[in-house]
Motif scaffolding. Structure first.
Motif, PDB file in Angstrom:
ATOM      1  N   TYR A   1       0.852  -1.187   0.000  1.00  0.00           N
ATOM      2  CA  TYR A   1       0.000   0.000   0.000  1.00  0.00           C
ATOM      3  C   TYR A   1       0.888   1.238   0.000  1.00  0.00           C
ATOM      4  N   VAL A   2       0.701   2.098  -0.995  1.00  0.00           N
ATOM      5  CA  VAL A   2       1.473   3.329  -1.127  1.00  0.00           C
ATOM      6  C   VAL A   2       0.547   4.479  -0.765  1.00  0.00           C
ATOM      7  N   LEU A   3       0.814   5.133   0.354  1.00  0.00           N
ATOM      8  CA  LEU A   3      -0.072   6.148   0.915  1.00  0.00           C
ATOM      9  C   LEU A   3       0.466   7.533   0.562  1.00  0.00           C
ATOM     10  N   ILE A   4      -0.281   8.261  -0.256  1.00  0.00           N
ATOM     11  CA  ILE A   4       0.160   9.553  -0.788  1.00  0.00           C
ATOM     12  C   ILE A   4      -0.647  10.653  -0.108  1.00  0.00           C
TER      13      ILE A   4
ATOM     14  N   HIS B   1      -4.816  10.740  -1.031  1.00  0.00           N
ATOM     15  CA  HIS B   1      -5.737  11.509  -0.205  1.00  0.00           C
ATOM     16  C   HIS B   1      -5.700  12.985  -0.598  1.00  0.00           C
ATOM     17  N   SER B   2      -6.875  13.590  -0.764  1.00  0.00           N
ATOM     18  CA  SER B   2      -7.004  15.034  -0.938  1.00  0.00           C
ATOM     19  C   SER B   2      -6.142  15.525  -2.109  1.00  0.00           C
ATOM     20  N   PHE B   3      -5.201  16.427  -1.874  1.00  0.00           N
ATOM     21  CA  PHE B   3      -4.345  16.959  -2.938  1.00  0.00           C
ATOM     22  C   PHE B   3      -3.475  15.873  -3.566  1.00  0.00           C
ATOM     23  N   GLY B   4      -3.318  14.749  -2.889  1.00  0.00           N
ATOM     24  CA  GLY B   4      -2.585  13.633  -3.472  1.00  0.00           C
ATOM     25  C   GLY B   4      -3.206  13.120  -4.754  1.00  0.00           C
ATOM     26  N   GLY B   5      -4.477  13.505  -5.008  1.00  0.00           N
ATOM     27  CA  GLY B   5      -5.139  13.102  -6.237  1.00  0.00           C
ATOM     28  C   GLY B   5      -4.502  13.683  -7.489  1.00  0.00           C
ATOM     29  N   PHE B   6      -3.752  14.764  -7.354  1.00  0.00           N
ATOM     30  CA  PHE B   6      -3.032  15.310  -8.503  1.00  0.00           C
ATOM     31  C   PHE B   6      -1.734  14.554  -8.772  1.00  0.00           C
TER      32      PHE B   6
ATOM     33  N   LEU C   1      -5.755   2.089  -8.149  1.00  0.00           N
ATOM     34  CA  LEU C   1      -5.597   3.450  -7.638  1.00  0.00           C
ATOM     35  C   LEU C   1      -6.847   3.778  -6.839  1.00  0.00           C
ATOM     36  N   VAL C   2      -6.664   4.070  -5.564  1.00  0.00           N
ATOM     37  CA  VAL C   2      -7.781   4.432  -4.692  1.00  0.00           C
ATOM     38  C   VAL C   2      -7.700   5.926  -4.401  1.00  0.00           C
ATOM     39  N   MET C   3      -8.720   6.643  -4.802  1.00  0.00           N
ATOM     40  CA  MET C   3      -8.808   8.074  -4.530  1.00  0.00           C
ATOM     41  C   MET C   3      -9.612   8.234  -3.246  1.00  0.00           C
ATOM     42  N   LEU C   4      -8.945   8.625  -2.179  1.00  0.00           N
ATOM     43  CA  LEU C   4      -9.576   8.755  -0.867  1.00  0.00           C
ATOM     44  C   LEU C   4      -9.912  10.222  -0.616  1.00  0.00           C
ATOM     45  N   GLN C   5     -11.186  10.573  -0.799  1.00  0.00           N
ATOM     46  CA  GLN C   5     -11.614  11.964  -0.608  1.00  0.00           C
ATOM     47  C   GLN C   5     -10.612  12.897  -1.301  1.00  0.00           C
ATOM     48  N   ALA C   6     -10.285  12.534  -2.543  1.00  0.00           N
ATOM     49  CA  ALA C   6      -9.190  13.191  -3.254  1.00  0.00           C
ATOM     50  C   ALA C   6      -9.698  14.130  -4.340  1.00  0.00           C
ATOM     51  N   GLN C   7      -8.898  15.127  -4.648  1.00  0.00           N
ATOM     52  CA  GLN C   7      -9.156  16.004  -5.774  1.00  0.00           C
ATOM     53  C   GLN C   7      -8.972  15.210  -7.067  1.00  0.00           C
ATOM     54  N   VAL C   8      -9.918  15.364  -7.986  1.00  0.00           N
ATOM     55  CA  VAL C   8      -9.845  14.682  -9.276  1.00  0.00           C
ATOM     56  C   VAL C   8      -9.513  15.729 -10.340  1.00  0.00           C
ATOM     57  N   PRO C   9      -8.289  15.712 -10.870  1.00  0.00           N
ATOM     58  CA  PRO C   9      -7.911  16.726 -11.850  1.00  0.00           C
ATOM     59  C   PRO C   9      -8.471  16.430 -13.237  1.00  0.00           C
ATOM     60  N   ALA C  10      -8.578  17.468 -14.038  1.00  0.00           N
ATOM     61  CA  ALA C  10      -8.918  17.349 -15.452  1.00  0.00           C
ATOM     62  C   ALA C  10      -7.677  17.683 -16.272  1.00  0.00           C
TER      63      ALA C  10
END
Length: 225
Positions: free
Chosen positions: A4-7, A67-72, A86-95
């Protein structure tokens, strides 16, 4: 065994993962809690991705948790390592082409937060109420000691990917979050990832308030379970 890689999100150090890390290790997994150079003004998203890749090293069977800004950052890493999920945990989803600084206005964050603050009747300047209202008080107090300065450097340049990486992606939403309100995040996930998020209890940092349930959720995403 998985790795598990926690970003982490913005202005954070690896400490806030420690309960989840211990829970995952107890279940027999390897865990990499990444320390991003968030307070380094010379570091942008490319350097953040470099840091994650270097921390992974030659590990395999990777599950990336952003997590959060880690989504970028996490999707950039997916182009350089073989991630199973890839698990997006309450993360920002970039376009594509969107800078992190533009994300807030592009997603209608200000209105969503204003409406959430009115519903909660809480002080928007109270960081504990905003980020940790569902976290045990002692942990919430300790979390304040681990807040770091967040450089503006990674907020400025466009997100470089032309499309979302070709990796199985899950979104896990913390439904009690006041910082990223639930209905707002459901819309973003639906519009940008085309999926319905899974949901669990918790504020913006469910790894502190609900580490065991979070571990259960992550385990359910692991291939072969």
């Amino acid at each position: 065994m998985a790795t598990y890689v926690l970003i982490p999100g913005a202005a954070s150090d690896p400490w806030y993962w420690h309960l989840l890390e211990a829970e995952l290790r107890r279940r027999g997994h390897d865990v990499v809690a990444v320390d991003l150079p968030c307070d380094d003004d010379s570091a942008g998203l490319a350097e953040y991705a470099d840091t994650v890749v270097d921390a992974i090293g030659d590990r395999t069977d990777l599950i990336l948790v952003a997590h959060s800004f880690g989504g970028f950052t996490a999707p950039l890493v997916c182009g350089r390592v073989q991630a199973d999920v890839l698990v997006m945990l309450q993360a920002q989803v970039p376009a594509p082409g969107e800078s992190p600084g533009e994300w807030w206005a592009n997603t209608g964050y200000e209105q969503a937060r204003r409406e959430q603050d009115e519903r909660d009747g809480s002080d928007p300047e109270d960081d504990v109420a905003l980020f940790h209202h569902d976290t045990p008080p002692a942990l919430a107090a300790e979390a304040q000691k681990h807040t770091r300065t967040q450089s503006a450097t990674p907020l400025k340049k466009p997100w470089p990917l032309a499309a979302w990486p070709d990796v199985p992606t899950k979104f896990l939403l913390a439904r009690d979050d006041r910082f990223f309100p639930a209905e707002y995040m459901r819309r973003i996930v639906r519009e940008r990832l085309g999926i319905t998020p899974d949901e669990m209890p918790g504020d913006h940092c469910p790894m502190l308030g609900h580490p065991r349930e979070l571990a259960d959720r992550l385990e359910a995403y692991r291939p072969g379970t």
